[in-house]
Design a protein around this motif. Structure first.
Motif, PDB file in Angstrom:
ATOM      1  N   ARG A 111      -1.619  10.775  76.019  1.00  0.00           N
ATOM      2  CA  ARG A 111      -1.124  11.428  74.919  1.00  0.00           C
ATOM      3  C   ARG A 111      -0.668  12.829  75.485  1.00  0.00           C
ATOM      4  N   ILE A 112      -1.565  13.522  76.187  1.00  0.00           N
ATOM      5  CA  ILE A 112      -1.098  14.921  76.695  1.00  0.00           C
ATOM      6  C   ILE A 112      -0.332  14.615  78.082  1.00  0.00           C
ATOM      7  N   LEU A 113      -0.479  13.675  78.814  1.00  0.00           N
ATOM      8  CA  LEU A 113       0.452  13.525  79.850  1.00  0.00           C
ATOM      9  C   LEU A 113       1.789  13.074  79.392  1.00  0.00           C
ATOM     10  N   VAL A 114       1.928  12.103  78.517  1.00  0.00           N
ATOM     11  CA  VAL A 114       3.390  11.907  77.806  1.00  0.00           C
ATOM     12  C   VAL A 114       4.097  13.094  77.280  1.00  0.00           C
ATOM     13  N   ALA A 115       3.384  14.041  76.628  1.00  0.00           N
ATOM     14  CA  ALA A 115       4.132  15.385  76.117  1.00  0.00           C
ATOM     15  C   ALA A 115       4.459  16.283  77.225  1.00  0.00           C
TER      16      ALA A 115
END
Length: 343
Positions: A149-153
């Motif tokens: 999730r954090i990498l996508v954001a």
């Protein structure tokens, strides 16, 4: 023989050619592959799409066989891992004579569990530690999803070309790692639906009171989970038996102990089936029993992955201070140093 769905025809021929002899440690290759495939196919649309492609479904089905294929790696390797496949619950509901197997009495950690067993004169290598293997894998999956999730954001919001490229590359690494972590963990979720993995009567009734005269044959375990499961594990029929997802609104420990307890209670019915001559592929009772257990495993895998994904929305990474998924997605926190490394 199981029917092969279009979702994993890509790997089916290679799997048939390369598959080792079924292991006595768990469902055979056919059963574990089926659980991995059906559990992943059942994931809801809010779970990331990369996990729901035909290629991902096929890969998870193959990875779900992996812990059995590790067997024979070496004494230290095997001694540490073999006991993750089972939990020997006795007729009084105790974990191999140790604590009762309930949510309230399940020791909080493996170390606490080991201490409790040693007080009863046994250890986890004999008793097994399957519930801890499932809880451990779930927590790893939540962390993997949190990083995803954090990498996508981060990739979406990055303006620095170098950082943006690194985020994109690390996202691909994370997705590959997720497939592997989820697939290997699916093996233990599958083990937990097999009654002979939850009982001291794991391969014949053994040296216990046996007023009903159940078999002491040491072939019952292999015959049930290997040839019989392969013969009656029809994909379409097992899929049709999978219950709908239900949020139990409970702790992970409650869900896991409940799942394993349901399986344990089927130990004597399995022995009764064998005694009546029903543990053969032509007996509809055997077909119903095996398919029910495979469906339970696939549903448990689907439900636990779904919950791990949803739990990861509240996840955090980093160390002193931690940063949350919400802070990164809102632009409040810059994850670069926590992702690339602070040293």
């Amino acid at each position: 023989m199981s029917r092969l769905s279009s979702s994993f025809k890509v790997l089916a021929l290679a799997a048939v050619l390369a598959a080792p002899a079924p292991s006595a440690l768990a469902w055979g290759s056919s059963g574990h592959r089926l659980v991995g495939v059906l559990g992943t196919q059942g994931l809801p649309s809010d779970v990331p799409a990369f996990l729901r492609t035909p290629e991902a479904v096929a890969a998870i089905g193959e990875y779900a066989r992996e812990p059995d294929r590790w067997k024979g790696s070496g004494k230290i390797h095997d001694h540490d891992r073999d006991s993750a496949h089972f939990l020997d619950v006795d007729d009084q509901g105790r974990m191999y004579g140790g604590p009762m197997f309930t949510v309230e009495t399940l020791p909080a950690t493996r170390a606490d569990y080991e201490t409790a067993l040693r007080a009863a004169g046994v250890d986890s290598w004999k008793a097994g530690y399957l519930p801890y293997a499932i809880i451990d894998g779930y927590q790893q999956l939540v962390k993997d999803f949190t990083y995803w999730r954090i990498l996508v954001a981060a990739e979406k919001m990055a303006t620095d070309p170098m950082k943006k490229a690194w985020y994109a590359a690390d996202l691909k690494r994370r997705e590959a790692l997720l497939l592997r972590d989820l697939g290997v963990w699916a093996h233990y979720v599958g083990d937990a639906s097999q009654p002979l993995h939850l009982s001291v009567h794991y391969n014949g009734w053994g040296d216990y009171p046996n007023p009903n005269g159940y078999t002491n044959s040491r072939s019952i375990h292999f015959n049930f989970e290997g040839p019989l499961a392969k013969a009656v594990g029809d994909e379409a029929q097992v899929r049709a038996l999978m219950p709908a997802y239900k949020d139990c609104a409970c702790s992970l420990e409650t869900r896991v102990v409940g799942y394993l307890t349901t399986t344990w209670k089927l130990t004597e019915p399995l022995y009764a089936l064998e005694k009546s001559g029903g543990m053969v592929e032509t007996d509809p009772r055997a077909r119903a029993f095996v398919q029910d257990r495979l469906a339970a495993a696939a549903a448990a895998l689907r439900d636990l992955v779904t919950e791990a994904w949803r739990d990861s929305a509240n996840g955090k990474i980093g160390y002193r201070p931690e940063i949350s998924v919400a802070d990164v997605e809102s632009g409040k926190a810059d994850p670069w140093l926590d992702l690339y490394g602070k040293d």
